[in-house]
Design a protein around this motif. Structure first.
Motif, PDB file in Angstrom:
ATOM      1  N   ASN A  33       0.878  -1.211   0.153  1.00  0.00           N
ATOM      2  CA  ASN A  33      -0.185  -0.140  -0.091  1.00  0.00           C
ATOM      3  C   ASN A  33       0.874   1.154  -0.083  1.00  0.00           C
ATOM      4  O   ASN A  33       1.606   1.546   0.772  1.00  0.00           O
ATOM      5  CB  ASN A  33      -0.826  -0.011   1.191  1.00  0.00           C
ATOM      6  CG  ASN A  33      -1.956   1.063   1.245  1.00  0.00           C
ATOM      7  OD1 ASN A  33      -1.485   2.046   0.559  1.00  0.00           O
ATOM      8  ND2 ASN A  33      -2.769   1.039   2.047  1.00  0.00           N
ATOM      9  N   ALA A  60       0.443   4.176   0.805  1.00  0.00           N
ATOM     10  CA  ALA A  60       0.452   4.972   1.778  1.00  0.00           C
ATOM     11  C   ALA A  60       1.198   4.680   2.930  1.00  0.00           C
ATOM     12  O   ALA A  60       1.901   5.255   3.792  1.00  0.00           O
ATOM     13  CB  ALA A  60      -1.168   5.142   2.308  1.00  0.00           C
ATOM     14  N   LEU A  61       1.390   3.229   3.032  1.00  0.00           N
ATOM     15  CA  LEU A  61       2.237   2.830   4.155  1.00  0.00           C
ATOM     16  C   LEU A  61       3.717   2.972   3.891  1.00  0.00           C
ATOM     17  O   LEU A  61       4.241   3.378   4.818  1.00  0.00           O
ATOM     18  CB  LEU A  61       2.043   1.055   4.165  1.00  0.00           C
ATOM     19  CG  LEU A  61       2.931   0.288   4.948  1.00  0.00           C
ATOM     20  CD1 LEU A  61       2.625   0.615   6.485  1.00  0.00           C
ATOM     21  CD2 LEU A  61       2.727  -1.266   4.678  1.00  0.00           C
ATOM     22  N   ARG A  73      -2.336  -0.158  17.264  1.00  0.00           N
ATOM     23  CA  ARG A  73      -2.369  -0.362  15.934  1.00  0.00           C
ATOM     24  C   ARG A  73      -0.758  -0.340  15.376  1.00  0.00           C
ATOM     25  O   ARG A  73       0.082   0.287  16.280  1.00  0.00           O
ATOM     26  CB  ARG A  73      -2.856   0.845  15.382  1.00  0.00           C
ATOM     27  CG  ARG A  73      -4.334   0.877  15.199  1.00  0.00           C
ATOM     28  CD  ARG A  73      -4.860   2.350  14.452  1.00  0.00           C
ATOM     29  NE  ARG A  73      -6.224   2.179  14.309  1.00  0.00           N
ATOM     30  CZ  ARG A  73      -6.945   1.878  13.246  1.00  0.00           C
ATOM     31  NH1 ARG A  73      -6.230   1.773  12.273  1.00  0.00           N
ATOM     32  NH2 ARG A  73      -8.313   1.828  13.163  1.00  0.00           N
ATOM     33  N   PHE A 110       1.303   0.763  12.619  1.00  0.00           N
ATOM     34  CA  PHE A 110       1.166   1.552  11.120  1.00  0.00           C
ATOM     35  C   PHE A 110      -0.283   1.411  10.570  1.00  0.00           C
ATOM     36  O   PHE A 110      -0.552   1.044   9.470  1.00  0.00           O
ATOM     37  CB  PHE A 110       2.186   0.928  10.134  1.00  0.00           C
ATOM     38  CG  PHE A 110       3.456   1.267  10.692  1.00  0.00           C
ATOM     39  CD1 PHE A 110       4.177   2.637   9.978  1.00  0.00           C
ATOM     40  CD2 PHE A 110       4.251   0.634  11.471  1.00  0.00           C
ATOM     41  CE1 PHE A 110       5.464   2.746  10.355  1.00  0.00           C
ATOM     42  CE2 PHE A 110       5.585   1.021  11.671  1.00  0.00           C
ATOM     43  CZ  PHE A 110       6.197   2.276  11.083  1.00  0.00           C
ATOM     44  N   GLY A 111      -1.231   1.664  11.390  1.00  0.00           N
ATOM     45  CA  GLY A 111      -2.691   1.708  10.890  1.00  0.00           C
ATOM     46  C   GLY A 111      -3.144   0.374  10.889  1.00  0.00           C
ATOM     47  O   GLY A 111      -4.390   0.520  10.886  1.00  0.00           O
ATOM     48  N   LEU A 112      -2.516  -0.737  11.043  1.00  0.00           N
ATOM     49  CA  LEU A 112      -3.213  -2.108  11.063  1.00  0.00           C
ATOM     50  C   LEU A 112      -3.521  -2.409  12.446  1.00  0.00           C
ATOM     51  O   LEU A 112      -2.845  -2.487  13.420  1.00  0.00           O
ATOM     52  CB  LEU A 112      -2.022  -3.066  10.474  1.00  0.00           C
ATOM     53  CG  LEU A 112      -2.730  -4.448  10.337  1.00  0.00           C
ATOM     54  CD1 LEU A 112      -3.709  -4.486   8.989  1.00  0.00           C
ATOM     55  CD2 LEU A 112      -1.727  -5.468  10.115  1.00  0.00           C
ATOM     56  N   PRO A 113      -4.875  -2.786  12.734  1.00  0.00           N
ATOM     57  CA  PRO A 113      -5.023  -2.902  14.252  1.00  0.00           C
ATOM     58  C   PRO A 113      -4.423  -4.317  14.458  1.00  0.00           C
ATOM     59  O   PRO A 113      -4.095  -5.032  13.678  1.00  0.00           O
ATOM     60  CB  PRO A 113      -6.809  -3.477  14.006  1.00  0.00           C
ATOM     61  CG  PRO A 113      -7.047  -2.617  12.679  1.00  0.00           C
ATOM     62  CD  PRO A 113      -6.111  -2.349  11.738  1.00  0.00           C
ATOM     63  N   GLU A 163      -5.254  -8.233   3.389  1.00  0.00           N
ATOM     64  CA  GLU A 163      -5.666  -6.902   3.251  1.00  0.00           C
ATOM     65  C   GLU A 163      -4.501  -5.641   3.271  1.00  0.00           C
ATOM     66  O   GLU A 163      -4.695  -4.725   2.723  1.00  0.00           O
ATOM     67  CB  GLU A 163      -6.267  -6.591   4.855  1.00  0.00           C
ATOM     68  CG  GLU A 163      -6.847  -5.411   5.149  1.00  0.00           C
ATOM     69  CD  GLU A 163      -8.217  -5.029   4.542  1.00  0.00           C
ATOM     70  OE1 GLU A 163      -8.506  -3.974   4.602  1.00  0.00           O
ATOM     71  OE2 GLU A 163      -8.676  -6.005   3.996  1.00  0.00           O
ATOM     72  N   LYS A 174      -3.865  -4.663  -1.181  1.00  0.00           N
ATOM     73  CA  LYS A 174      -5.449  -4.400  -1.406  1.00  0.00           C
ATOM     74  C   LYS A 174      -5.477  -4.575  -2.862  1.00  0.00           C
ATOM     75  O   LYS A 174      -6.546  -4.850  -3.413  1.00  0.00           O
ATOM     76  CB  LYS A 174      -6.040  -3.184  -0.934  1.00  0.00           C
ATOM     77  CG  LYS A 174      -6.833  -3.351   0.487  1.00  0.00           C
ATOM     78  CD  LYS A 174      -8.225  -2.809   0.371  1.00  0.00           C
ATOM     79  CE  LYS A 174      -9.221  -3.511   1.430  1.00  0.00           C
ATOM     80  NZ  LYS A 174     -10.358  -2.839   1.357  1.00  0.00           N
ATOM     81  N   MET A 201      -1.474  10.872  17.243  1.00  0.00           N
ATOM     82  CA  MET A 201      -2.175   9.497  17.543  1.00  0.00           C
ATOM     83  C   MET A 201      -3.503   9.987  18.282  1.00  0.00           C
ATOM     84  O   MET A 201      -4.054   9.800  19.125  1.00  0.00           O
ATOM     85  CB  MET A 201      -1.411   8.823  18.616  1.00  0.00           C
ATOM     86  CG  MET A 201      -0.382   8.040  17.699  1.00  0.00           C
ATOM     87  SD  MET A 201       0.350   6.376  18.981  1.00  0.00           S
ATOM     88  CE  MET A 201      -0.414   6.917  20.586  1.00  0.00           C
ATOM     89  N   GLY A 219     -10.228   1.494   3.782  1.00  0.00           N
ATOM     90  CA  GLY A 219      -9.396   0.264   4.408  1.00  0.00           C
ATOM     91  C   GLY A 219      -8.540   0.652   5.779  1.00  0.00           C
ATOM     92  O   GLY A 219      -7.879   1.770   5.469  1.00  0.00           O
ATOM     93  N   SER A 220      -8.631  -0.020   6.725  1.00  0.00           N
ATOM     94  CA  SER A 220      -7.908   0.708   7.829  1.00  0.00           C
ATOM     95  C   SER A 220      -6.279   0.445   7.613  1.00  0.00           C
ATOM     96  O   SER A 220      -5.618   1.145   8.372  1.00  0.00           O
ATOM     97  CB  SER A 220      -8.620  -0.236   9.198  1.00  0.00           C
ATOM     98  OG  SER A 220      -8.306  -1.914   8.730  1.00  0.00           O
ATOM     99  N   ALA A 221      -6.006  -0.753   6.743  1.00  0.00           N
ATOM    100  CA  ALA A 221      -4.533  -0.789   6.776  1.00  0.00           C
ATOM    101  C   ALA A 221      -3.843   0.455   6.076  1.00  0.00           C
ATOM    102  O   ALA A 221      -4.151   1.084   5.102  1.00  0.00           O
ATOM    103  CB  ALA A 221      -4.228  -1.927   5.663  1.00  0.00           C
ATOM    104  N   GLY A 222      -2.788   0.950   6.756  1.00  0.00           N
ATOM    105  CA  GLY A 222      -2.040   2.058   6.221  1.00  0.00           C
ATOM    106  C   GLY A 222      -2.423   3.294   6.324  1.00  0.00           C
ATOM    107  O   GLY A 222      -1.914   4.470   6.071  1.00  0.00           O
ATOM    108  N   ALA A 223      -3.805   3.495   6.625  1.00  0.00           N
ATOM    109  CA  ALA A 223      -4.487   4.762   6.548  1.00  0.00           C
ATOM    110  C   ALA A 223      -4.365   5.267   7.958  1.00  0.00           C
ATOM    111  O   ALA A 223      -5.423   4.887   8.958  1.00  0.00           O
ATOM    112  CB  ALA A 223      -6.074   4.538   6.021  1.00  0.00           C
ATOM    113  N   VAL A 224      -3.292   6.085   8.149  1.00  0.00           N
ATOM    114  CA  VAL A 224      -3.039   6.684   9.598  1.00  0.00           C
ATOM    115  C   VAL A 224      -3.560   8.107   9.708  1.00  0.00           C
ATOM    116  O   VAL A 224      -3.394   8.788   8.789  1.00  0.00           O
ATOM    117  CB  VAL A 224      -1.549   6.465   9.730  1.00  0.00           C
ATOM    118  CG1 VAL A 224      -1.408   6.952  11.135  1.00  0.00           C
ATOM    119  CG2 VAL A 224      -1.227   4.822   9.651  1.00  0.00           C
TER     120      VAL A 224
END
Lengths: 545, 384, 407
Positions: free
Chosen positions: A233, A235-236, A484, A486-489, A519, A522, B1, B379-384
């Motif tokens: 991703n 953004a990551l 979290r 890096f945004g991943l729960p 996930e 994506k 945060m 999506g939750s991944a990476g979207a901070v």
């Protein structure tokens, strides 16, 4: 934290300005004399390379003069009278390469009457793969301290950095902390270049990107970001880069320095990045669309984002038949839970809910407890502390002595304590079982917090019984769900629930069944091509016959 | 945060709606139902199920009229500022009222059944603190943990019930309709009220990422709840008989204490396991009400966040739960007589009233709301 | 905020005491509770508590540690009080540990206590969290102290021995197994009187009186615990007993016979014994102008276990004959039990409850006079459908072959 950093930056800058106020310093001629002056990077950046070789060398001597391992070789370029000098750190270059491919070529392989300038040398004479042009003294010294040689030529206001690095490296060995039965035997080493090689060897796509960043004001450690374009991703990647760019500290010696500066939540026991010595694990993460961070001088790679289920998987899972891996995985999950609640459960049940124990067992328990002078909770606490002591002693001591510790501790002290009636035999069994369960947690940095959290839960169990244990577990669960990486729960894909990804968590599905990518990546959805099932080996075989 | 309120999926909303009812309902419903309807208790549940469906439909319809707001925010628009504020306050009070009722029930079972000598305040305080911690982490975290708890809770619940299935005697469900339909109807009141609690969707809708499914989640929740209650009522009356169940304070607890295997004695006397999973269920019952109440209160007061309110409110609720009932008989009489009616008033009457007025006045959400319809959630991944 | 929360939690936990904490060694695990009533009306409680020391190390637990008397794994305590709970708490004057009832295995009533009515003493046991509803209930005939102190190396603790006997109940079906929960249910339900098994201490016939020699192994114990028969209650008072055969008759009607030896007496003093496998029962009320009438339908399956007569079991008609004999034997047992119950005017069969379930209106009319006027004259038809399934390892009986050879 961030504010503090900014403040520091400001301070550094203002200091620089004050120092820089008097114009370029005069260059006195004394040599080889340790200088009192401290050269700041910013200052060096301001000094360009002058066209006079004398002047350049004089400055180099002022900066590096006191160093015993610093070498400077002045010579005349072949084919003319032009003077040149090459500087390097004596122990960090490969001498033969320097002699043959640089000095020899520079002195003898230049045709007569050739107009010699730096470009010519670079293009025609120097037979080193990596060459780069250097324009200021900050770059000069960066190259030299990294182990490159820098070539000055009289009359040129540029210099050439030549990569002739050569230093002793540890050979690639089997990973010590994560061993597998069926997996590959190579593990990362301290040298980041070698580690990059180990990854590249496995993933042969131009989309595998390795980005190099330098962090640490003094150490200037190389940090390499690896990811696969198109899977990750974007953004990551941006987020990781941003956080790494914000690291501003003197020294970065290993992965932990980086990890601690970039994780989301600093107040937790739980690792928010996976650290591993195994290239195969790293590659697995890369193909799942995660980002890998390699830090020079550290034989561990960091994988982000991390999640708890991932921390409970081992590479071994993927080298066995899927059913077997699933069973072993569940064994590990149970052990993971048991490692937190093992001895607390015993304390809670025996002190608060003896009715749960079947009669015969209860009677033998009560018989074993007869004559033990301390309450069960304290007994458990003492045993747990003793266990941790033994473990720590076993790790810290040299290996040969370490064995002696375990023998003395486990066999002699344990046996004697039971004989003396200080602890009940069952408690020894429970504590040992809990300890063993905690060792089955595949990642070391997850096993430690579990063992530590056992103590507060033990306390809760002693004060509130099973209710206390549940309260403790729920508190941990809420904490975990709130983390979290890096945004991943942290608990994904368990919570929030992602049914598709459970096939690599609750079971280890066969590879042909794990068709979709997780996930984290994506975009390109299919891991196995949609018609992948028909390409399963046995079916292919059937088609042929 | 900075943690925002976050978005929850339709599945999580459904889990929230289940948790808000489940833990206390399964514990007390068999007793109340058996008291009123005797061996026709299961019929009461059927009636309650229908009631629950009605509430689910009404509340979802209302919620879908104003998908980006909570009931506290749009009640003034429907009923006018003054009446709307009053209705809003009733909702706020309702959530807190059930929350402290739940705290007390929890404490009573713990002190009665497991730890007689520990003061009740300990259990209430600890549960409240845990709940505060969960709420402090925000809605997303509540829903995530809730999912895990439900995934453990419901199967464990059914597993434990499966252990007594062999003792169920169908004879215990006879005579059928001994005194006509009256007793089952009366018996349906309490479980119906409990199922009506799924109307909490009025507070959740703005945070659900797929809002079109709100109706479906509410109905699913009611169905799941119906099944759970049915199973526990059938289990309790079937094994113990209506006469015995009617006298019990905590029938589900007594039920688990009756698990009996002559050949596998290790399965007997494991009711503390029931307590463990029940604590988890109870925590989320409390948390769901507490959260809804805090959110409602902060919106009613016009605050940006509910966070500063968590601890004061938690302390207040704990105190109220201790002071509102003198003893367990008080509490039991309250849960059988007063509680269902008061809950029905809010969930059915108020919600119905709001929907009716909104429908008559033709009020609907206008566009330009903070969350426009059809907006996709990242999506939750990476979207901070 | 985070720290406030952490601080609050930590503070709370430090304030928490260990109110309910009990160390295992500080508990006296009660394995049997016996309730007796004194003539004065006071409750006399006898509890048996386990002595784990006996397990921990050989003779340590004996009364005098150095004596060579082997230690007993239990101790019996007696306490009196106006109520059960008062008696329970009075135990604390004698027992140095906390009596802990959750592990109790059996609940006993002396005959005297049962005759005075159990309801008033039962309330404590139902209310208490510590007493489980799954433990079996017994009525003790004879001295309860004698019963609770019968030594036996097979299962040294008498309470546990009782539990074992209950587990093996289906080998005879000569007594019902009634858990405390079921007993309570029968006490409160309409049209069903309570019953429970009977236990007594008997003289052990295998004991031989001979002078004790040094180093000789322990002699056979003098007494034996024996369970058998049924105690019948009306309301909550014991009114009489069923013997062992009658008890099985009751269990047939209740559908609770899971096994046992059924002796069929054929013509000419010949006996075939059937091993009962399983049974099922249905009680059906019918309304007639003269009042309710009941049909008890019993379906039973069994194997031939022993044939002490010359019978050719390979012949189908012989098997049919045996099946009929079996049905007759069962029917006889049921009718015998019914006769006895009618004499006692106690509807332990639950005919009233069956009527209530099927014809609630009719039941309302008859409820008041059920036990006095209706039940003793109730018309009950017993239909038995008995099946023989297998005959063991041989078909013809041994006796038949012996006789045929002699001929």
């Amino acid at each position: 934290m961030r504010m503090g950093k900014k403040l520091k930056d400001l301070l550094v800058q203002s200091k620089l300005k004050r120092r820089l106020a008097p114009a370029p310093p005069p260059l006195p001629q004394e040599d080889r004399k340790a200088e009192k002056k401290v050269w700041e990077p910013g200052e060096l950046k301001q000094i360009p390379i002058s066209s006079s070789l004398e002047q350049n060398l004089a400055l180099v001597k002022r900066v590096m003069g006191g160093n015993a391992d610093f070498e400077m070789r002045e010579f005349v370029l072949g084919g003319g009278e032009k003077r040149a000098a090459i500087i390097f750190m004596a122990n960090m270059v490969e001498r033969s390469q320097l002699n043959r491919q640089i000095l020899e070529n520079l002195m003898f392989r230049i045709p007569k009457d050739q107009k010699v300038d730096l470009d010519f040398l670079r293009d025609r004479v120097i037979t080193v793969a990596e060459v780069c042009e250097v324009r200021d003294f900050w770059e000069v010294f960066s190259h030299v301290t990294e182990g490159c040689a820098v070539l000055f030529v009289d009359g040129e206001n540029r210099a050439l950095g030549l990569d002739v690095r050569g230093y002793e490296r540890r050979a690639i060995e089997e990973p010590v902390t994560e061993s597998t039965v069926r997996g590959p035997r190579d593990g990362f080493v301290e040298d980041v270049e070698e580690n990059i090689m180990l990854i590249r060897r496995r993933i042969k796509t131009p989309n595998l990107v390795m980005e190099r960043v330098t962090v640490g004001r003094l150490t200037r450690s190389v940090v390499v970001l690896a990811y696969i374009k198109g899977l990750v991703n974007p953004a990551l990647v941006e987020e990781v880069k941003k956080r790494i760019a914000q690291i501003d500290m003197d020294a970065v010696y290993g992965f932990r320095y980086v990890e601690e500066m970039i994780i989301d939540n600093p107040y937790t026991f739980f690792p928010q990045a996976i650290c591993t010595e195994r290239p195969d694990r790293v590659c697995g993460a890369l193909t799942e669309g995660r980002v890998v961070i390699l830090v020079d001088t550290s034989p561990f790679a960091l994988i982000v984002p991390a999640s708890l289920p991932m921390l409970l998987q081992t590479p071994e899972d993927y080298y066995h038949i899927s059913g077997i891996s699933t069973a072993i995985r569940w064994l590990r999950y149970l052990a993971f839970i048991f490692s937190v609640v093992g001895s607390p459960l015993y304390v809670a049940i025996s002190n608060y809910h003896p009715d749960m124990i079947p009669a015969r067992l209860l009677l033998s328990l009560a018989a074993a407890r007869e004559g033990v002078p301390v309450p069960a909770a304290l007994e458990a606490f003492m045993m747990e502390v003793a266990f941790e002591l033994l473990r720590e002693a076993g790790i810290r001591l040299p290996r040969q002595v370490g064995q002696a510790v375990s023998i003395v501790g486990a066999l002699i002290i344990g046996e004697a304590a039971v004989r003396a009636g200080l602890v009940s035999p069952l408690m020894v069994i429970i504590v040992a079982a809990t300890g063993i369960a905690s060792f089955t947690v595949p990642s070391y940095e997850l096993g430690v917090p579990m063992r530590l959290l056992r103590f507060p839960i033990l306390f809760l169990a002693a004060t509130l019984g099973l209710f206390g244990v549940v309260v403790g577990l729920l508190a941990i669960l809420i904490h975990l769900a709130g983390l979290r990486s890096f945004g991943l729960p942290y608990l994904s894909p368990l919570a929030p629930l992602k049914f598709g990804e459970l096939r690599d968590v609750l079971v280890r599905a066969p590879f042909w069944a794990m068709r979709t990518r997780p996930e984290t990546s994506k975009r390109n959805w299919f891991r196995v091509s949609p018609w992948g099932r028909s390409q399963r080996p046995e079916e292919e075989h059937r088609r042929e016959s | 945060m900075v943690r925002e309120e976050g978005r929850i999926s339709a599945l999580q909303a459904c889990g929230y709606q289940i948790s808000i009812v489940l833990a206390t309902a399964i514990l007390f419903v068999p007793g109340i139902v058996a008291q009123k309807a005797r061996s026709d208790g299961w019929l009461s549940l059927l009636l309650a199920f229908i009631f629950g469906l009605i509430v689910a439909v009404i509340s979802s319809k209302l919620a879908l009229r104003f998908p980006s707001q909570t009931v506290i925010q749009y009640a003034p628009r429907i009923l006018g500022p003054f009446l709307g504020k009053i209705v809003g306050f009733i909702y706020v009070y309702y959530f807190f009222y059930v929350a402290y009722y739940v705290q007390r029930q929890f404490g009573e079972l713990m002190t009665t059944a497991y730890m007689q000598e520990t003061p009740i305040v300990v259990f209430i305080a600890i549960l409240t603190l845990l709940s505060c911690y969960a709420i402090y982490q925000g809605l997303e975290v509540i829903c995530r943990v809730n999912q895990i708890v439900l995934v453990i809770f419901i199967p464990a619940f059914f597993f434990l019930l499966a252990l007594i299935a062999k003792d169920i005697r169908l004879d215990n469900f006879l005579p059928f309709l001994e005194n006509g339909w009256g007793p089952p109807l009366v018996g349906a009141l309490a479980p119906g009220a409990w199922m009506g609690e799924v109307a909490v969707i009025l507070m959740l809708t703005p945070f659900v990422s797929d809002r079109r499914r709100v109706l479906r989640t509410s109905v699913t929740a009611v169905v799941v709840l119906f099944l759970c209650m049915l199973v526990v009522v059938v289990g309790a009356i079937g094994t113990m008989g209506a006469e015995v169940v009617a006298r019990l304070l905590f029938p589900a607890f007594s039920l688990y204490r009756r698990i009996h295997f002559a050949t596998i004695p290790i399965l007997e006397r494991q009711d503390a396991v029931f307590m463990m999973i029940w604590v988890a269920g109870m925590l989320f019952k409390l948390t769901t009400f507490f959260y809804a109440g805090l959110l409602a209160l902060s919106q009613w007061l016009g605050l940006k966040t509910y966070r500063p309110l968590i601890f004061p409110t938690g302390a207040l609720l704990a105190a109220l739960s201790l002071m509102s009932w003198h003893n367990i008989s008080d509490l039991v009489a309250f849960s059988a007589e007063v509680f269902p009616l008061s809950i029905d008033f809010v969930n059915l009457f108020l919600t119905g009233l709001l929907l009716l007025v909104a429908a008559c006045r033709g009020l609907r959400e206008v566009n330009g709301s903070p969350y426009a319809d059809g907006e996709e959630v990242k999506g939750s991944a990476g979207a901070v | 905020m985070r720290f406030l929360l952490a601080g609050l939690t930590a503070g709370l936990l430090l304030l928490v005491g260990c109110w309910d904490m009990r160390e295992l060694e500080d508990l006296a695990f009660v394995t049997a509770v016996a309730v007796d009533r004194l003539p004065s009306g006071e409750v006399r409680l006898v509890v048996q508590a386990f002595n784990p020391r006996a397990l921990a190390g050989g003779t340590q637990g004996a009364i005098t540690p150095s004596a060579s008397v082997p230690s007993k794994c239990y101790r019996n305590y007696e306490a009196r009080g106006k109520t059960v709970f008062a008696a329970v708490r009075e135990l604390a004057l004698k027992v140095p540990k906390r009596p802990y009832f959750t592990q109790s295995r059996v609940l006993l009533f002396t005959e005297g206590a049962a005759r005075r009515g159990v309801a008033e003493v039962l309330d404590f046991f139902e209310r208490s969290v510590e007493i489980r509803k799954i433990i079996p209930v017994f009525v003790v005939r004879g001295d309860v102290l004698e019963l609770l102190d019968v030594p036996n190396p097979h299962e040294s603790c008498p309470a546990m021995r009782l539990e074992g006997l209950v587990r093996e109940q289906s080998r005879t079906s000569f007594f019902p197994v009634v858990t405390f929960g079921e007993f309570l249910g029968m006490l409160v339900s309409e049209g069903q009187e309570a019953y429970c098994p009977v236990v007594r201490a008997e003289r052990n016939p295998t004991q031989k009186l001979r002078p004790r020699e040094p180093l000789a192994p322990a002699p056979e114990p003098a007494m034996e615990i024996k369970v058998g028969g049924t105690a019948v209650f009306r309301r909550d008072r014991l009114v009489g007993f069923l013997n062992e055969r009658e008890s099985r008759g009751l269990l047939w009607a209740k559908g609770k016979v899971g096994g046992g030896a059924l002796v069929l007496s054929l013509e000419g003093d010949k006996e075939v014994t059937v091993d009962v496998l399983r049974s099922q029962t249905r009680i059906r009320p019918h309304l007639t102008p003269y009042g309710p009438k009941f049909t008890v339908e019993i379906r039973e399956e069994g194997n031939v276990a022993e044939a002490a007569c010359p019978l050719d079991l390979s012949k189908l008609e012989v098997v049919r004959q045996l099946e009929a004999a079996q049905a007759a034997a069962i029917k006889a047992e049921v009718e015998q039990a019914l006769r006895r119950a009618k004499e006692l005017k106690a509807d332990i069969f639950g005919f009233g409850a069956a009527l209530h379930r099927h014809y609630p209106q009719e039941w309302k009319k008859l409820k008041q006079k059920w036990s006095e006027e209706v039940f003793p004259y109730l018309e009950v038809e017993v239909k038995v459908d008995a099946k023989l399934r297998r005959t063991g390892l041989r078909s013809k009986s041994l006796l038949q072959e012996v006789e045929s050879r002699r001929r």
